[in-house]
Design an enzyme around this catalytic site. Sequence first.
Site, PDB file in Angstrom:
ATOM      1  N   HIS A 152      40.739  43.872  20.474  1.00 40.65           N
ATOM      2  CA  HIS A 152      39.491  43.441  21.113  1.00 40.65           C
ATOM      3  C   HIS A 152      39.339  44.023  22.517  1.00 40.65           C
ATOM      4  O   HIS A 152      38.230  44.355  22.945  1.00 40.65           O
ATOM      5  CB  HIS A 152      39.421  41.909  21.138  1.00 40.65           C
ATOM      6  N   TYR A 154      32.841  33.644  12.468  1.00 35.06           N
ATOM      7  CA  TYR A 154      34.287  33.423  12.609  1.00 35.06           C
ATOM      8  C   TYR A 154      34.634  32.397  13.683  1.00 35.06           C
ATOM      9  O   TYR A 154      35.748  31.894  13.740  1.00 35.06           O
ATOM     10  CB  TYR A 154      35.038  34.743  12.879  1.00 35.06           C
ATOM     11  N   GLU A 155      33.651  32.053  14.545  1.00 36.48           N
ATOM     12  CA  GLU A 155      33.906  31.003  15.536  1.00 36.48           C
ATOM     13  C   GLU A 155      33.831  29.623  14.896  1.00 36.48           C
ATOM     14  O   GLU A 155      34.180  28.630  15.533  1.00 36.48           O
ATOM     15  CB  GLU A 155      32.872  31.081  16.661  1.00 36.48           C
ATOM     16  N   HIS A 185      31.536  37.529  25.820  1.00 33.71           N
ATOM     17  CA  HIS A 185      30.227  36.940  25.484  1.00 33.71           C
ATOM     18  C   HIS A 185      29.961  35.813  26.471  1.00 33.71           C
ATOM     19  O   HIS A 185      30.592  34.762  26.404  1.00 33.71           O
ATOM     20  CB  HIS A 185      30.233  36.382  24.056  1.00 33.71           C
ATOM     21  N   SER A 206      29.200  42.277  22.012  1.00 34.58           N
ATOM     22  CA  SER A 206      30.480  42.305  22.732  1.00 34.58           C
ATOM     23  C   SER A 206      30.468  43.308  23.879  1.00 34.58           C
ATOM     24  O   SER A 206      30.272  44.503  23.652  1.00 34.58           O
ATOM     25  CB  SER A 206      31.610  42.740  21.781  1.00 34.58           C
ATOM     26  N   HIS A 258      29.090  33.693  16.277  1.00 36.20           N
ATOM     27  CA  HIS A 258      29.645  34.368  15.104  1.00 36.20           C
ATOM     28  C   HIS A 258      30.112  33.354  14.065  1.00 36.20           C
ATOM     29  O   HIS A 258      30.546  32.257  14.411  1.00 36.20           O
ATOM     30  CB  HIS A 258      30.850  35.233  15.507  1.00 36.20           C
ATOM     31  N   ASN A 311      35.583  51.887  17.952  1.00 35.18           N
ATOM     32  CA  ASN A 311      36.872  52.327  17.385  1.00 35.18           C
ATOM     33  C   ASN A 311      36.604  52.999  16.050  1.00 35.18           C
ATOM     34  O   ASN A 311      35.548  52.795  15.454  1.00 35.18           O
ATOM     35  CB  ASN A 311      37.810  51.117  17.184  1.00 35.18           C
ATOM     36  N   MET A 340      31.198  42.218  12.832  1.00 38.33           N
ATOM     37  CA  MET A 340      31.265  40.800  12.441  1.00 38.33           C
ATOM     38  C   MET A 340      30.035  40.002  12.872  1.00 38.33           C
ATOM     39  O   MET A 340      30.124  38.790  13.069  1.00 38.33           O
ATOM     40  CB  MET A 340      32.525  40.173  13.052  1.00 38.33           C
ATOM     41  N   SER A 341      28.899  40.662  13.004  1.00 37.38           N
ATOM     42  CA  SER A 341      27.727  39.951  13.532  1.00 37.38           C
ATOM     43  C   SER A 341      26.432  40.560  13.007  1.00 37.38           C
ATOM     44  O   SER A 341      26.426  41.299  12.025  1.00 37.38           O
ATOM     45  CB  SER A 341      27.743  40.025  15.062  1.00 37.38           C
ATOM     46  N   ALA A 391      29.029  45.723  18.765  1.00 32.47           N
ATOM     47  CA  ALA A 391      30.128  46.687  18.729  1.00 32.47           C
ATOM     48  C   ALA A 391      30.581  46.769  17.277  1.00 32.47           C
ATOM     49  O   ALA A 391      30.631  45.749  16.595  1.00 32.47           O
ATOM     50  CB  ALA A 391      31.262  46.187  19.610  1.00 32.47           C
TER      51      ALA A 391
HETATM   52  N1  HPA Z   1      35.893  45.965  12.347  1.00 29.52           N
HETATM   53  C1  HPA Z   1      35.116  44.861  12.413  1.00 29.52           C
HETATM   54  N2  HPA Z   1      34.459  44.528  13.506  1.00 29.52           N
HETATM   55  C2  HPA Z   1      34.545  45.321  14.588  1.00 29.52           C
HETATM   56  C3  HPA Z   1      35.323  46.479  14.570  1.00 29.52           C
HETATM   57  C4  HPA Z   1      36.026  46.814  13.391  1.00 29.52           C
HETATM   58  O1  HPA Z   1      36.750  47.821  13.327  1.00 29.52           O
HETATM   59  N3  HPA Z   1      35.198  47.064  15.807  1.00 29.52           N
HETATM   60  C5  HPA Z   1      34.350  46.274  16.530  1.00 29.52           C
HETATM   61  N4  HPA Z   1      33.965  45.215  15.792  1.00 29.52           N
END
Ligand code: HPA
Length: 296
Positions: A262, A93-94, A69, A38, A91, A248, A224-225, A121
Amino acid sequence: MHTKENSCCCSFDDCKLTTEWLLSRTRHRPKIAVVCGSGLGLLADSVSNKQVFRYEDIPNFPVSTVPGHEGCLVFGHVKDKSCVFMQGRFHLYEGYSLCKVTFPVRIFKLMGVETIMVTNASGGLCQDFKVGDIMIIKDHINLPGFAGQHPLCGPNDERFGIRFPCMSDAYSKELRKLALDISAELGYSNFVREGVYCMVSGPNFETVAEARMLHILGSDSVGMSTVPEVTVAKHCGLRVFGLSLITNKVSLDYSREEKVNHEEVLQISKMRAEMLQKVLQTLIARSNQLESINTN
Ligand code: HPA
Protein backbone atom coordinates in the site's frame (compact mmCIF):
# COMPACT_ATOMS: atom_id res chain seq x y z
CA MET A 1 -27.59 -3.54 -0.57
CA HIS A 2 -31.08 -2.76 0.71
CA THR A 3 -32.35 -5.70 2.68
CA LYS A 4 -35.99 -6.76 2.40
CA GLU A 5 -36.54 -5.41 5.92
CA ASN A 6 -35.03 -2.10 4.79
CA SER A 7 -32.92 -2.11 7.94
CA CYS A 8 -30.09 -0.08 6.43
CA CYS A 9 -30.08 3.71 6.65
CA CYS A 10 -29.77 4.41 2.90
CA SER A 11 -33.44 4.76 2.00
CA PHE A 12 -34.70 7.61 -0.17
CA ASP A 13 -35.78 9.46 2.99
CA ASP A 14 -32.33 8.98 4.59
CA CYS A 15 -30.73 10.33 1.41
CA LYS A 16 -33.11 13.29 1.43
CA LEU A 17 -32.34 14.08 5.05
CA THR A 18 -28.59 14.12 4.40
CA THR A 19 -29.06 16.18 1.23
CA GLU A 20 -31.19 18.77 3.01
CA TRP A 21 -28.68 18.92 5.89
CA LEU A 22 -25.91 19.74 3.41
CA LEU A 23 -27.96 22.14 1.25
CA SER A 24 -28.95 24.13 4.32
CA ARG A 25 -25.28 24.55 5.28
CA THR A 26 -23.68 25.42 1.96
CA ARG A 27 -24.44 27.88 -0.79
CA HIS A 28 -22.64 25.66 -3.29
CA ARG A 29 -24.87 23.96 -5.83
CA PRO A 30 -22.36 21.70 -7.60
CA LYS A 31 -23.03 20.17 -11.00
CA ILE A 32 -19.87 18.04 -10.85
CA ALA A 33 -18.82 15.57 -8.14
CA VAL A 34 -15.31 14.14 -7.94
CA VAL A 35 -14.42 11.00 -5.97
CA CYS A 36 -10.75 11.06 -4.96
CA GLY A 37 -9.01 7.69 -4.77
CA SER A 38 -6.03 6.43 -2.71
CA GLY A 39 -3.46 9.23 -2.39
CA LEU A 40 -5.45 11.42 -4.77
CA GLY A 41 -7.20 13.51 -2.13
CA LEU A 42 -5.09 16.58 -2.83
CA LEU A 43 -7.16 17.15 -5.94
CA ALA A 44 -9.58 18.99 -3.68
CA ASP A 45 -6.98 21.21 -2.00
CA SER A 46 -6.60 23.74 -4.81
CA VAL A 47 -10.28 24.69 -5.15
CA SER A 48 -11.42 28.26 -4.43
CA ASN A 49 -14.32 29.29 -2.13
CA LYS A 50 -13.65 26.10 -0.24
CA GLN A 51 -16.09 24.69 2.31
CA VAL A 52 -15.23 21.46 4.10
CA PHE A 53 -17.45 19.00 5.97
CA ARG A 54 -15.94 16.10 7.86
CA TYR A 55 -17.72 12.82 7.10
CA GLU A 56 -18.27 12.17 10.80
CA ASP A 57 -20.32 15.38 11.08
CA ILE A 58 -22.68 14.58 8.18
CA PRO A 59 -25.80 12.63 9.17
CA ASN A 60 -25.87 9.05 7.82
CA PHE A 61 -22.41 9.42 6.22
CA PRO A 62 -19.96 6.54 6.66
CA VAL A 63 -16.43 7.30 7.90
CA SER A 64 -13.33 6.34 5.89
CA THR A 65 -10.81 4.07 7.67
CA VAL A 66 -7.97 3.69 5.11
CA PRO A 67 -4.63 5.57 5.34
CA GLY A 68 -4.47 7.99 2.38
CA HIS A 69 -8.25 8.55 2.49
CA GLU A 70 -8.94 11.71 4.46
CA GLY A 71 -12.65 11.66 5.08
CA CYS A 72 -13.92 15.09 4.03
CA LEU A 73 -16.54 16.40 1.65
CA VAL A 74 -15.10 19.51 0.02
CA PHE A 75 -17.19 22.06 -1.87
CA GLY A 76 -15.49 24.65 -4.03
CA HIS A 77 -14.85 26.11 -7.44
CA VAL A 78 -12.56 24.81 -10.16
CA LYS A 79 -12.28 27.80 -12.51
CA ASP A 80 -15.91 28.98 -12.48
CA LYS A 81 -17.43 25.52 -11.94
CA SER A 82 -18.97 24.60 -8.61
CA CYS A 83 -17.80 21.11 -7.61
CA VAL A 84 -18.00 18.75 -4.68
CA PHE A 85 -15.07 16.45 -3.86
CA MET A 86 -15.04 13.30 -1.79
CA GLN A 87 -11.66 13.27 -0.11
CA GLY A 88 -11.67 9.61 0.74
CA ARG A 89 -14.14 6.94 -0.31
CA PHE A 90 -15.61 3.80 1.23
CA HIS A 91 -14.67 0.26 0.31
CA LEU A 92 -16.31 -3.13 0.55
CA TYR A 93 -13.20 -4.49 2.29
CA GLU A 94 -13.65 -2.01 5.15
CA GLY A 95 -16.84 -3.87 6.01
CA TYR A 96 -19.29 -1.33 4.61
CA SER A 97 -22.37 -2.56 2.82
CA LEU A 98 -22.46 -1.49 -0.83
CA CYS A 99 -25.40 0.73 0.03
CA LYS A 100 -23.10 2.70 2.39
CA VAL A 101 -20.27 2.67 -0.17
CA THR A 102 -22.56 4.27 -2.75
CA PHE A 103 -24.62 6.47 -0.41
CA PRO A 104 -22.73 9.70 -1.31
CA VAL A 105 -23.50 9.20 -5.02
CA ARG A 106 -27.23 9.42 -4.35
CA ILE A 107 -26.68 12.48 -2.19
CA PHE A 108 -24.90 14.10 -5.13
CA LYS A 109 -27.80 13.22 -7.41
CA LEU A 110 -30.35 14.74 -5.02
CA MET A 111 -28.15 17.86 -4.68
CA GLY A 112 -28.39 18.45 -8.42
CA VAL A 113 -25.04 17.00 -9.55
CA GLU A 114 -25.11 15.92 -13.21
CA THR A 115 -21.62 14.50 -13.74
CA ILE A 116 -19.47 12.31 -11.49
CA MET A 117 -15.73 11.92 -12.00
CA VAL A 118 -14.14 8.99 -10.20
CA THR A 119 -10.45 8.41 -9.62
CA ASN A 120 -8.64 5.44 -8.15
CA ALA A 121 -5.35 3.59 -7.89
CA SER A 122 -5.10 0.26 -9.66
CA GLY A 123 -2.69 -2.46 -10.61
CA GLY A 124 -1.75 -2.79 -14.28
CA LEU A 125 -2.63 -6.08 -15.97
CA CYS A 126 -2.21 -4.87 -19.55
CA GLN A 127 1.37 -5.71 -20.42
CA ASP A 128 1.87 -2.38 -22.22
CA PHE A 129 1.06 -0.38 -19.07
CA LYS A 130 3.83 1.14 -16.99
CA VAL A 131 3.78 2.23 -13.37
CA GLY A 132 2.56 5.84 -13.28
CA ASP A 133 0.37 5.55 -16.38
CA ILE A 134 -3.04 7.20 -16.20
CA MET A 135 -5.84 5.03 -17.55
CA ILE A 136 -9.07 6.62 -18.76
CA ILE A 137 -11.68 4.04 -17.78
CA LYS A 138 -13.48 2.86 -20.90
CA ASP A 139 -15.49 0.10 -19.26
CA HIS A 140 -15.48 -2.11 -16.19
CA ILE A 141 -15.98 -5.66 -14.96
CA ASN A 142 -18.05 -5.91 -11.79
CA LEU A 143 -16.60 -9.11 -10.37
CA PRO A 144 -18.21 -8.79 -6.89
CA GLY A 145 -21.48 -8.04 -8.73
CA PHE A 146 -21.27 -11.42 -10.50
CA ALA A 147 -21.15 -12.99 -7.04
CA GLY A 148 -24.19 -11.10 -5.78
CA GLN A 149 -22.33 -8.24 -4.07
CA HIS A 150 -24.14 -5.60 -6.09
CA PRO A 151 -25.34 -2.18 -4.89
CA LEU A 152 -28.62 -2.41 -6.81
CA CYS A 153 -29.69 -5.79 -5.38
CA GLY A 154 -32.82 -5.56 -3.28
CA PRO A 155 -36.00 -3.54 -3.83
CA ASN A 156 -35.59 -0.91 -6.55
CA ASP A 157 -36.58 2.67 -5.72
CA GLU A 158 -37.85 4.14 -9.00
CA ARG A 159 -37.15 7.65 -7.68
CA PHE A 160 -33.48 6.86 -8.26
CA GLY A 161 -33.70 4.77 -11.41
CA ILE A 162 -35.10 1.79 -13.25
CA ARG A 163 -34.95 -1.86 -12.16
CA PHE A 164 -32.72 -3.05 -15.00
CA PRO A 165 -30.37 -0.21 -15.94
CA CYS A 166 -28.18 -0.34 -19.03
CA MET A 167 -24.45 -0.45 -18.26
CA SER A 168 -23.04 -0.86 -21.77
CA ASP A 169 -22.37 2.87 -22.01
CA ALA A 170 -21.52 3.64 -18.38
CA TYR A 171 -18.50 5.84 -19.13
CA SER A 172 -19.32 8.92 -21.19
CA LYS A 173 -17.81 8.62 -24.65
CA GLU A 174 -17.76 12.42 -25.03
CA LEU A 175 -15.86 12.96 -21.77
CA ARG A 176 -13.38 10.19 -22.64
CA LYS A 177 -12.73 11.80 -26.02
CA LEU A 178 -12.33 15.24 -24.43
CA ALA A 179 -9.92 13.80 -21.81
CA LEU A 180 -7.81 12.21 -24.55
CA ASP A 181 -7.69 15.53 -26.44
CA ILE A 182 -6.73 17.39 -23.26
CA SER A 183 -4.02 14.83 -22.46
CA ALA A 184 -2.56 15.32 -25.93
CA GLU A 185 -2.59 19.12 -25.52
CA LEU A 186 -0.83 18.79 -22.15
CA GLY A 187 1.84 16.56 -23.71
CA TYR A 188 0.74 13.53 -21.66
CA SER A 189 -0.15 11.21 -24.53
CA ASN A 190 2.68 8.78 -23.88
CA PHE A 191 1.34 7.89 -20.44
CA VAL A 192 -2.43 8.41 -20.76
CA ARG A 193 -4.28 5.35 -22.06
CA GLU A 194 -7.75 3.87 -22.15
CA GLY A 195 -8.69 0.53 -20.68
CA VAL A 196 -11.04 -1.79 -18.80
CA TYR A 197 -11.01 -1.66 -15.00
CA CYS A 198 -11.91 -4.77 -13.02
CA MET A 199 -13.11 -4.53 -9.44
CA VAL A 200 -12.21 -7.15 -6.87
CA SER A 201 -13.34 -6.96 -3.27
CA GLY A 202 -9.83 -7.08 -1.76
CA PRO A 203 -8.31 -6.55 0.74
CA ASN A 204 -5.53 -8.88 -0.41
CA PHE A 205 -3.77 -8.22 -3.68
CA GLU A 206 -4.22 -10.85 -6.40
CA THR A 207 -2.54 -14.22 -6.62
CA VAL A 208 -0.74 -14.88 -9.89
CA ALA A 209 -3.49 -17.28 -10.99
CA GLU A 210 -6.18 -14.68 -10.21
CA ALA A 211 -4.28 -11.97 -12.07
CA ARG A 212 -3.95 -14.24 -15.11
CA MET A 213 -7.65 -14.97 -15.02
CA LEU A 214 -8.57 -11.27 -14.87
CA HIS A 215 -6.21 -10.53 -17.75
CA ILE A 216 -7.73 -13.31 -19.88
CA LEU A 217 -11.20 -11.91 -19.09
CA GLY A 218 -10.23 -8.60 -20.68
CA SER A 219 -9.20 -6.48 -17.69
CA ASP A 220 -6.45 -3.93 -18.23
CA SER A 221 -6.24 -2.98 -14.57
CA VAL A 222 -7.54 -4.20 -11.22
CA GLY A 223 -8.58 -2.36 -8.08
CA MET A 224 -10.86 -2.51 -5.07
CA SER A 225 -13.27 0.37 -5.64
CA THR A 226 -15.15 2.58 -8.12
CA VAL A 227 -17.48 0.07 -9.78
CA PRO A 228 -20.23 0.29 -7.11
CA GLU A 229 -20.23 4.10 -7.27
CA VAL A 230 -20.29 4.09 -11.07
CA THR A 231 -23.11 1.53 -11.15
CA VAL A 232 -25.26 3.60 -8.79
CA ALA A 233 -24.37 6.81 -10.64
CA LYS A 234 -25.41 5.32 -13.97
CA HIS A 235 -28.59 3.94 -12.40
CA CYS A 236 -29.65 7.44 -11.30
CA GLY A 237 -28.75 9.05 -14.63
CA LEU A 238 -25.44 10.73 -13.83
CA ARG A 239 -22.85 11.18 -16.53
CA VAL A 240 -19.71 9.25 -15.53
CA PHE A 241 -16.02 9.75 -16.17
CA GLY A 242 -13.19 7.73 -14.58
CA LEU A 243 -9.41 7.95 -14.28
CA SER A 244 -7.24 5.22 -12.83
CA LEU A 245 -3.62 5.71 -11.81
CA ILE A 246 -1.54 2.59 -12.44
CA THR A 247 0.46 2.37 -9.23
CA ASN A 248 1.99 -1.08 -9.73
CA LYS A 249 2.28 -3.85 -12.27
CA VAL A 250 0.41 -6.98 -11.31
CA SER A 251 2.54 -10.07 -11.76
CA LEU A 252 1.26 -12.59 -14.32
CA ASP A 253 4.41 -14.63 -14.01
CA TYR A 254 5.55 -16.91 -11.17
CA SER A 255 9.20 -16.17 -11.82
CA ARG A 256 8.77 -12.41 -11.25
CA GLU A 257 9.54 -11.13 -7.80
CA GLU A 258 7.26 -8.06 -7.85
CA LYS A 259 5.30 -7.55 -4.66
CA VAL A 260 2.64 -4.89 -4.14
CA ASN A 261 2.25 -2.87 -0.98
CA HIS A 262 0.00 0.00 0.00
CA GLU A 263 2.90 2.41 0.71
CA GLU A 264 4.17 1.94 -2.86
CA VAL A 265 0.68 2.68 -4.16
CA LEU A 266 0.57 5.94 -2.17
CA GLN A 267 4.08 6.97 -3.26
CA ILE A 268 3.40 6.60 -6.98
CA SER A 269 0.06 8.37 -6.57
CA LYS A 270 1.88 11.36 -5.14
CA MET A 271 4.20 11.57 -8.15
CA ARG A 272 1.55 11.47 -10.85
CA ALA A 273 -1.31 13.00 -8.87
CA GLU A 274 -0.42 16.48 -10.09
CA MET A 275 -0.72 15.42 -13.72
CA LEU A 276 -3.93 13.57 -13.07
CA GLN A 277 -5.21 16.72 -11.36
CA LYS A 278 -4.29 18.83 -14.36
CA VAL A 279 -6.27 16.55 -16.70
CA LEU A 280 -9.29 16.64 -14.39
CA GLN A 281 -9.13 20.40 -13.83
CA THR A 282 -9.04 21.07 -17.55
CA LEU A 283 -11.82 18.57 -18.14
CA ILE A 284 -13.99 20.25 -15.50
CA ALA A 285 -13.25 23.70 -16.92
CA ARG A 286 -14.27 22.55 -20.39
CA SER A 287 -17.11 20.23 -19.49
CA ASN A 288 -19.71 22.89 -20.35
CA GLN A 289 -18.83 22.11 -23.97
CA LEU A 290 -20.83 18.93 -23.34
CA GLU A 291 -23.62 20.23 -21.12
CA SER A 292 -26.39 19.62 -23.62
CA ILE A 293 -25.67 15.90 -23.77
CA ASN A 294 -28.40 13.62 -22.47
CA THR A 295 -27.06 11.17 -19.87
CA ASN A 296 -29.68 8.45 -20.24
N1 HPA B 1 -4.68 -4.97 -7.04
C1 HPA B 1 -5.84 -4.53 -6.50
N2 HPA B 1 -6.01 -3.27 -6.13
C2 HPA B 1 -5.00 -2.40 -6.31
C3 HPA B 1 -3.79 -2.80 -6.87
C4 HPA B 1 -3.63 -4.15 -7.26
O1 HPA B 1 -2.56 -4.56 -7.74
N3 HPA B 1 -2.99 -1.68 -6.92
C5 HPA B 1 -3.72 -0.65 -6.42
N4 HPA B 1 -4.94 -1.09 -6.04
